[in-house]
Design an enzyme around this catalytic site. Structure first.
Site, PDB file in Angstrom:
ATOM      1  N   ASP A  27       0.823  -1.202   0.000  1.00 14.27           N
ATOM      2  CA  ASP A  27       0.000   0.000   0.000  1.00 14.27           C
ATOM      3  C   ASP A  27       0.863   1.260   0.000  1.00 14.27           C
ATOM      4  OD1 ASP A  27      -2.288   1.425  -0.044  1.00 14.27           O
ATOM      5  OD2 ASP A  27      -2.737   1.221   2.080  1.00 14.27           O
ATOM      6  N   HIS A  57       2.839   3.358  -9.062  1.00 12.43           N
ATOM      7  CA  HIS A  57       2.702   1.921  -9.332  1.00 12.43           C
ATOM      8  C   HIS A  57       3.938   1.396 -10.066  1.00 12.43           C
ATOM      9  CE1 HIS A  57      -1.242   2.116  -7.730  1.00 12.43           C
ATOM     10  NE2 HIS A  57      -1.780   2.765  -8.730  1.00 12.43           N
ATOM     11  N   LEU A  69      11.377 -20.477  -4.563  1.00  6.90           N
ATOM     12  CA  LEU A  69      10.417 -19.515  -3.997  1.00  6.90           C
ATOM     13  C   LEU A  69       9.100 -19.630  -4.760  1.00  6.90           C
ATOM     14  CD1 LEU A  69       9.690 -16.894  -2.284  1.00  6.90           C
ATOM     15  CD2 LEU A  69      10.432 -15.602  -4.285  1.00  6.90           C
ATOM     16  N   ARG A  98      -0.558 -10.040  14.534  1.00  2.00           N
ATOM     17  CA  ARG A  98      -1.116 -11.029  13.610  1.00  2.00           C
ATOM     18  C   ARG A  98      -2.594 -11.217  13.916  1.00  2.00           C
ATOM     19  NH1 ARG A  98       2.847 -13.867  16.523  1.00  2.00           N
ATOM     20  NH2 ARG A  98       1.947 -14.726  18.418  1.00  2.00           N
ATOM     21  N   LEU A  99      -3.285 -11.897  12.987  1.00  2.00           N
ATOM     22  CA  LEU A  99      -4.731 -12.088  13.152  1.00  2.00           C
ATOM     23  C   LEU A  99      -5.070 -13.370  13.904  1.00  2.00           C
ATOM     24  CD1 LEU A  99      -6.144 -10.896   9.707  1.00  2.00           C
ATOM     25  CD2 LEU A  99      -6.097  -9.675  11.858  1.00  2.00           C
ATOM     26  N   GLU A 127      -9.825  -1.961   9.798  1.00  2.00           N
ATOM     27  CA  GLU A 127      -8.591  -1.245  10.117  1.00  2.00           C
ATOM     28  C   GLU A 127      -7.950  -1.974  11.297  1.00  2.00           C
ATOM     29  OE1 GLU A 127      -7.299   1.625   8.702  1.00  2.00           O
ATOM     30  OE2 GLU A 127      -8.827   1.381   7.161  1.00  2.00           O
TER      31      GLU A 127
END
Ligand code: FPP
Length: 223
Positions: A16, A33, A127, A174-175, A187
């Site tokens: 972001d 961008h 990766l 973290r969630l 948010e």
């Protein structure tokens, strides 16, 4: 970089700030961008160097279709260009590219570039570079649950409502699989204050932080 020898890290990045980066320099958002794509190249190289196993980059959300058409077209073109130009080198470096998200709404040229990059790099084991394009976690969950289940029906089954603001006390960021669906546009606020010390003053400070945030839901905020 590795926390132990057997587990390879999966790092997810919400990239972001491109637009603001450009606007503060008097440049068009598309310039942000483009520089952001250079950052992608450098972060991918760094990830390979660190032995990271998977890198998931949020390049375009389903909500980003709401942006002005020239910005959307520029992003689609940038993504196509990245896949076409970078795939051979990434392949040589052992990178496997996969794209998550919808394929049926992106321009044909990008859809073809996605298929070609995925095919060309399918043998990569160093990766796993996952690029989210026209992606929504909710759409992904819906497709995974069953055909024909609507977002509303699933939300009803979960018995809950969207979260606007998620606070986590105690210092971790973290969630932890908490309200993942409901936090799709939440948010986030992380504080080192331990829960027993999280009094009304801390709560007010968190809410004041929330109050000044701009919630654009993937669109360009109104000027
Ligand atoms: C969010 O910043 C970023 C995007 C919507 C696009 C991300 C795309 C790139 C970094 C470049 C291409 C990606 C790859 C994988 C090659 P924003 O525009 O919302 O920034 P703002 O919040 O400052 O407006």
């Amino acid at each position: 970089m590795q926390t132990n020898s057997s587990h390879k890290l999966h790092v997810a990045i919400i990239m972001d700030g491109n637009g603001r980066w450009a606007e503060t320099r008097g440049m068009p958002r598309s310039a942000g961008h483009e520089v952001g794509a250079d950052t992608v190249r450098s972060i991918v190289r760094t990830a390979i160097g660190h032995g990271i196993g998977a890198l998931t980059l949020y390049a375009f959300s389903t909500y980003n279709w709401q942006r002005p058409e020239p910005e959307v077209a520029g992003l689609m073109s940038l993504l196509r260009h990245f896949l076409l130009v970078e795939a051979p080198e990434l392949r040589r470096n052992g990178v496997r590219i996969t794209v998550l998200g919808r394929r049926d709404r992106v321009p044909l040229g990008l859809a073809r570039a996605i298929t070609a990059a995925e095919r060309a790099t399918a043998g990569g084991t160093r990766l796993h570079l996952r690029i989210a394009i026209d992606y929504s976690a909710r759409d992904a969950i819906l497709s995974a649950v069953a055909d024909g289940v609507t977002a509303e029906a699933l939300a009803e089954r979960l018995g809950t409502e969207d979260v606007d603001f998620l606070i986590r006390t105690g210092g971790d960021q973290r969630l932890s699989d908490f309200l993942l669906w409901e936090c799709a546009q939440a948010e986030l606020y992380f504080t080192k204050v331990q829960w027993p010390d999280f009094g009304p003053a801390e709560f007010d400070a968190a809410l004041a932080d929330f109050a000044v945030r701009t919630r654009s839901f993937g669109a360009v905020p109104a000027a």
